[in-house]
Enzyme design. Structure first.
Site, mmCIF file in Angstrom:
data_model
loop_
_atom_site.group_PDB
_atom_site.id
_atom_site.type_symbol
_atom_site.label_atom_id
_atom_site.label_comp_id
_atom_site.label_asym_id
_atom_site.label_seq_id
_atom_site.Cartn_x
_atom_site.Cartn_y
_atom_site.Cartn_z
ATOM 1 C CE LYS A 1 -11.307 6.732 -19.175
ATOM 2 N NZ LYS A 1 -11.240 7.072 -17.817
ATOM 3 N NE ARG B 1 -2.803 0.520 3.455
ATOM 4 C CZ ARG B 1 -2.260 1.127 4.522
ATOM 5 N NH1 ARG B 1 -1.879 2.381 4.460
ATOM 6 N NH2 ARG B 1 -2.098 0.465 5.654
ATOM 7 C CE1 TYR C 1 -16.234 10.268 -16.102
ATOM 8 C CE2 TYR C 1 -15.011 10.210 -14.040
ATOM 9 C CZ TYR C 1 -15.858 9.604 -14.945
ATOM 10 O OH TYR C 1 -16.333 8.347 -14.705
ATOM 11 C CG ASP D 1 -8.201 15.037 -15.596
ATOM 12 O OD1 ASP D 1 -7.481 14.382 -16.384
ATOM 13 O OD2 ASP D 1 -9.269 14.589 -15.138
HETATM 14 N N1 LCS Z 1 -10.583 12.389 -15.468
HETATM 15 C C1 LCS Z 1 -11.092 12.296 -16.710
HETATM 16 C C2 LCS Z 1 -10.869 13.404 -17.685
HETATM 17 C C3 LCS Z 1 -11.818 11.182 -17.067
HETATM 18 O O1 LCS Z 1 -12.313 11.120 -18.311
HETATM 19 C C4 LCS Z 1 -12.037 10.161 -16.114
HETATM 20 C C5 LCS Z 1 -12.837 8.949 -16.449
HETATM 21 C C6 LCS Z 1 -11.483 10.292 -14.837
HETATM 22 C C7 LCS Z 1 -10.758 11.425 -14.560
HETATM 23 C C8 LCS Z 1 -11.652 9.232 -13.780
HETATM 24 O O2 LCS Z 1 -10.864 8.146 -14.100
HETATM 25 P P1 LCS Z 1 -11.173 6.606 -13.713
HETATM 26 O O3 LCS Z 1 -11.427 6.574 -12.247
HETATM 27 O O4 LCS Z 1 -12.374 6.188 -14.467
HETATM 28 O O5 LCS Z 1 -9.925 5.897 -14.098
HETATM 29 N N2 LCS Z 1 -13.627 9.125 -17.589
HETATM 30 C C9 LCS Z 1 -14.514 8.305 -18.066
HETATM 31 C C10 LCS Z 1 -15.276 8.592 -19.200
HETATM 32 O O6 LCS Z 1 -15.304 9.676 -19.798
HETATM 33 N N3 LCS Z 1 -15.990 7.545 -19.504
HETATM 34 O O7 LCS Z 1 -15.831 6.525 -18.586
HETATM 35 C C11 LCS Z 1 -14.859 6.954 -17.603
#
Ligand code: LCS
Length: 393
Positions: free
Chosen positions: A208, A58, A111, A183
């Site tokens: 992503k 962790r 997001y 971000d």
């Molecule tokens: N920041 C952005 C710009 C994102 O698009 C997402 C997830 C996150 C943070 C959060 O990341 P995660 O916890 O999912 O790894 N975006 C998503 C989307 O646009 N569609 O499904 C997930």
């Protein structure tokens, strides 16, 4: 090997990789929860920070560490902190920088859950917020208050594709003593380096582009200042939102082809965006690579490429968009983005359903907006797929 002065592609492949005792060509998966100390003194020294070495997964693990150091170099930061998900990274950043009574200024079109976490959860602990269109710096200037403790940007933003001038906003925020967090998920370090533009902290949903194969959820945070990196790591450790070694192994494998994938996908995206723009049934297209994008000139200064995220709306709004999504065969109707496969989704009812309709509209997320994440397939096939689906609308 000191990889810091080497080129981006070389760093992608080599940065952060430790030498292991067998000389393995890739960093192995250290699938262990804990690490043995050779003596009680060594254990005490590691806990006190007097000796290097791993303690407990962790807190840190060699497979995870390799990924953290790799991304830190790609973002030109001091160090990285990997998290279980992108939302884990968002949570660590908010928890580390915001206390009761603090105020946050942020991009309206972020997001959905990144915004929901502040509006629905952190607000319970007295955190205040202003969500504004940060693509106009005057909105940021007007929103900053004496208690503003963070300016949080998402650029290009999900899914309105708004672009914020990271350098100008960083200068403004720093005049008020506010750190700037970016971000960078939509651009990836391949196309945009927020720390070089003046931001203090950058993070990714590595789910992503960085991993790129739609088989891992994860996050990573990189800061410019080593002291901030320590603060972020301490928060990650107590929140317990660490990445897992197997996750880190897969993400490290993905990173090695990041620029190859990004280059191919953005080449496809440009062709798809131009094709959509010329289609009579398409109301509008927002792609940062098109001259019609309102911040196209800023994009050319701030980013080294245009990426592969497209938003558009068909004549006939939501009903038409829903028909389109039900009729594509090659693009997968699914949330997420940035993988080798093309995905299509509807933000108002899916990724951004947690925002009110009024907030969505103010942030440029219309009910008819369709988001298209372009993959690395043959672009002729993608266009043919869209063509037959639009013909049915
Ligand atoms: N920041 C952005 C710009 C994102 O698009 C997402 C997830 C996150 C943070 C959060 O990341 P995660 O916890 O999912 O790894 N975006 C998503 C989307 O646009 N569609 O499904 C997930």
């Amino acid at each position: 090997m000191d990889t810091k002065k080497l080129g981006f592609n070389t760093k992608m492949v080599h940065a952060g990789a430790p030498k292991d005792m067998y000389g393995s060509a890739v960093t192995p998966i250290y699938q262990t929860s804990t690490f043995a100390f050779d003596s009680a003194q060594i254990g005490a020294d590691r806990f006190a920070g007097r000796a290097d070495g791993f303690i407990y997964t962790r807190i840190g693990n060699p497979t995870i560490r390799a990924l953290e150091q790799n991304i830190a170099e790609l973002e030109n930061g001091a160090d990285g902190v990997a998290t279980a998900s992108g939302m884990g990274a968002v949570t660590v950043v908010y928890m580390a920088l915001l206390s009761q009574g603090a105020h946050l200024v942020s991009t309206g079109s972020v997001y959905g859950p990144s915004r929901g976490l502040i509006e629905k959860q952190f607000s319970r602990f007295g955190v205040q917020y202003s969500y504004v269109d940060t693509s106009d710096i005057e909105n940021v200037r007007a929103a900053i208050r004496p208690n503003t403790k963070m300016v949080y940007l998402e650029s290009p933003s999900n899914p309105a594709m708004l672009v914020t001038d990271i350098r100008a906003v960083s200068e403004l925020a720093h005049q008020h003593g506010c750190p700037v967090v970016v971000d960078n998920t939509f651009a990836s370090p391949c196309l945009q380096k927020p720390l070089d533009l003046g931001a203090d902290i950058v993070f990714h949903s590595v789910t992503k582009f960085i991993n790129g194969h739609a088989d891992v959820v994860g996050g990573i945070i990189v800061a410019k200042d080593p002291a901030v990196c320590k603060q972020l790591r301490a928060m990650m450790v107590v929140l317990g939102c660490n990445m897992d070694p197997h996750q880190a192994f897969l993400v490290s494998r993905g990173v090695k082809t990041l620029s190859l994938r990004v280059e191919r996908a953005q080449e496809n995206a440009m062709k798809v965006a131009r094709w959509l723009e010329a289609h009579p049934k398409v109301e509008w297209v927002r792609y940062v690579g098109l001259e019609s994008h309102p911040q196209h000139e800023l994009v050319k200064r701030q980013m080294t490429g245009f990426g592969s995220m497209i938003s558009f709306e068909l004549n006939g709004g939501y009903e038409a968009g829903r028909n389109l999504m039900d009729n594509v065969h090659l693009a997968t109707l699914a949330v997420s983005l940035g993988g080798v496969e093309t995905l299509i989704e509807h933000p108002a009812s899916m990724t951004h359903a947690s925002m009110s309709q009024a907030d969505r509209l103010e942030a440029g997320i219309t009910d008819g907006l369709v988001r298209y994440s372009v993959g690395i397939e043959d672009v002729e096939d993608l266009i043919a797929d869209l063509e037959q689906a639009i013909a049915k609308v």
